[in-house]
Design a protein around this motif. Structure first.
Motif, short mmCIF file in Angstrom:
data_model
loop_
_atom_site.label_atom_id
_atom_site.label_comp_id
_atom_site.label_asym_id
_atom_site.label_seq_id
_atom_site.Cartn_x
_atom_site.Cartn_y
_atom_site.Cartn_z
N TYR A 109 28.06 49.83 32.23
CA TYR A 109 27.90 51.11 31.86
C TYR A 109 26.79 50.67 30.90
O TYR A 109 26.52 49.45 30.40
CB TYR A 109 29.07 51.28 30.70
CG TYR A 109 28.88 50.17 29.75
CD1 TYR A 109 28.88 50.45 28.30
CD2 TYR A 109 30.32 49.05 29.63
CE1 TYR A 109 29.75 49.35 27.70
CE2 TYR A 109 30.54 48.71 28.99
CZ TYR A 109 30.50 48.87 27.30
OH TYR A 109 30.88 47.62 26.57
N TYR A 121 31.65 50.85 23.29
CA TYR A 121 31.93 51.17 24.80
C TYR A 121 31.53 53.10 24.65
O TYR A 121 31.69 53.64 25.69
CB TYR A 121 32.68 50.36 24.84
CG TYR A 121 33.14 50.50 26.46
CD1 TYR A 121 33.25 50.25 27.17
CD2 TYR A 121 34.88 52.18 25.80
CE1 TYR A 121 33.98 51.45 29.19
CE2 TYR A 121 35.29 52.86 27.56
CZ TYR A 121 34.46 52.36 28.55
OH TYR A 121 34.92 52.56 29.77
N TRP A 122 32.55 53.13 23.77
CA TRP A 122 32.79 54.22 23.02
C TRP A 122 31.52 55.25 23.04
O TRP A 122 31.69 56.51 23.89
CB TRP A 122 33.74 54.86 21.98
CG TRP A 122 33.14 54.79 20.84
CD1 TRP A 122 32.97 53.02 20.73
CD2 TRP A 122 32.51 54.93 19.95
NE1 TRP A 122 32.24 53.50 18.95
CE2 TRP A 122 31.83 54.13 18.57
CE3 TRP A 122 31.84 56.55 20.37
CZ2 TRP A 122 31.04 55.07 18.15
CZ3 TRP A 122 31.02 56.83 18.62
CH2 TRP A 122 30.38 56.06 17.99
N ALA A 162 29.99 54.39 27.17
CA ALA A 162 30.59 55.02 28.59
C ALA A 162 30.04 56.93 28.68
O ALA A 162 29.71 56.73 30.10
CB ALA A 162 31.74 54.71 28.23
#
Length: 374
Positions: free
Chosen positions: A131, A146-147, A150
């Motif tokens: 990602y 990441y949140w 992604a």
């Protein structure tokens, strides 16, 4: 000569040969099964053309890549092939996109069905920890969690996939832009010594060259070997380019060292399809038209309304793509990334303003309201 270069060239040649062998057979099959892209008021072409050219992209790429990787491993002592989780997820997602494109070319699918498959396929990559994790200073943003990365990754891949599909409106355009972008990514990965991606990219470039030959000049053959790539081709190309965008932009010290120009180069290589979709959405909003509707207002449609032939429009757009690459590459060491994006937008706006002048001189409307599927 560096052995890696030989592997890359070998992959390209094998894939190109596969394409030249396969495409005439595909044309023959399409004629036998009546699998044509028929002309209508929404299409630029005036006669029925076989539409399954894209089905040879993945097989040719994989055949040539496997041959070269096999040769490489025979020449390297104690070299083992390792397959990561994200590699498996990538090939599964690629097969999903390839399959839905092929089915759509044969029986036609609802846009919502294709969109759902695209989202599912794109979601497999961040699920396997691939990602966007760094914005490299764009708008003052650097590392992202990441949140955030992604969903941004899924959005980018689906966006690029559809952008390449939408811009596939005249002979050679989607293929030509893809070839330029793939050549750029090939240079980017090769300079970092990442041979696996370089071989895969070279494999796709080889078959794309053979496709473009038949797409642009196939009608000059006595047997009539002109062919379109169809959704099986444009969606596959778009997804692979979206994957390469994310892969090269993601900072992973285990694969490549940190390069501050990673995201800028990825965006630059796909500038034309990205800007074209953004402009289409903006124009539709400005004229209070449905965002997800359809019209003949893409860049190639405008150039043809300005009096360009298909081949002239193609050459102009490809030269514009090369201009973005040269300008951004030269400017990066002297200008902030955010300002480069502003510069690109100005170039894009000036280009369209000039085209609009030619359209008005021919007495045609700048905004074309007819329905079109892109």
């Amino acid at each position: 000569m560096d052995h890696n270069i030989l592997y890359i060239i070998g992959t390209f040649i094998i894939s190109m040969v596969c394409g030249f062998v396969a495409i005439p057979l595909i044309v023959k099959f399409c004629k036998k099964k009546d699998l044509y892209d028929h002309p209508n008021q929404r299409k630029v072409h005036k006669c029925s053309v076989p539409r399954l050219g894209g089905i040879c992209f993945i097989p040719s790429m994989l055949i040539s890549s496997v041959i070269m990787v096999t040769v490489f491993n025979r020449n390297v002592v104690n070299h083992e092939i390792t397959i990561s989780v994200w590699s498996v997820c990538f090939f599964v997602s690629l097969l999903l996109i390839y399959g839905v494109g092929l089915i759509d070319d044969i029986v036609s699918l609802r846009p919502l069905t294709k969109f759902v498959v695209q989202v599912v396929a794109a979601s497999l990559l961040p699920a396997a920890s691939l990602y966007i994790n760094n914005m490299y200073g764009f708008l003052g943003i650097h590392e992202i969690p990441y949140w955030v990365g992604a969903p941004l990754t899924v959005l980018i891949i689906v966006f690029i996939d559809n952008a390449m599909n939408l811009i596939d409106g005249i002979d050679g355009l989607s293929g030509g832009l893809s070839l330029i972008a793939l050549a750029g990514f090939l240079v980017c990965f090769a300079r970092e010594g990442v041979l696996t991606y370089s071989i895969l990219i070279a494999g796709l470039m080889g078959v794309l060259v053979s496709f473009l030959y038949f797409n642009l000049f196939g009608d000059r053959h006595r047997r009539g070997l002109k062919i379109f790539m169809g959704d099986s081709g444009s969606l596959t190309l778009g997804f692979i380019l979206g994957f390469l965008f994310v892969k090269f932009s993601m900072y992973n010290p285990n694969v490549m060292p940190f390069r501050k120009d990673s995201l800028m180069l990825s965006c630059t290589l796909l500038a034309i399809p990205i800007f074209d979709v953004f402009r289409i959405v903006f124009v539709r909003m400005m004229h209070r038209k449905p965002i997800f509707g359809a019209d003949k207002n893409h860049i190639h449609h405008k150039l043809m309304r300005a009096g360009f032939t298909q081949h002239q429009a193609l050459a102009t757009i490809l030269l514009l793509a090369l201009l973005f690459i040269v300008v951004n590459y030269l400017a990066f060491d002297h200008v902030y990334f955010s300002l480069i994006v502003v510069l690109d937008i100005v170039i894009w706006a000036v280009f369209h303003a000039v085209v609009d002048v030619f359209i008005r001189r021919r007495g045609q409307a700048v905004f074309f309201k007819s329905d079109d599927n892109g």
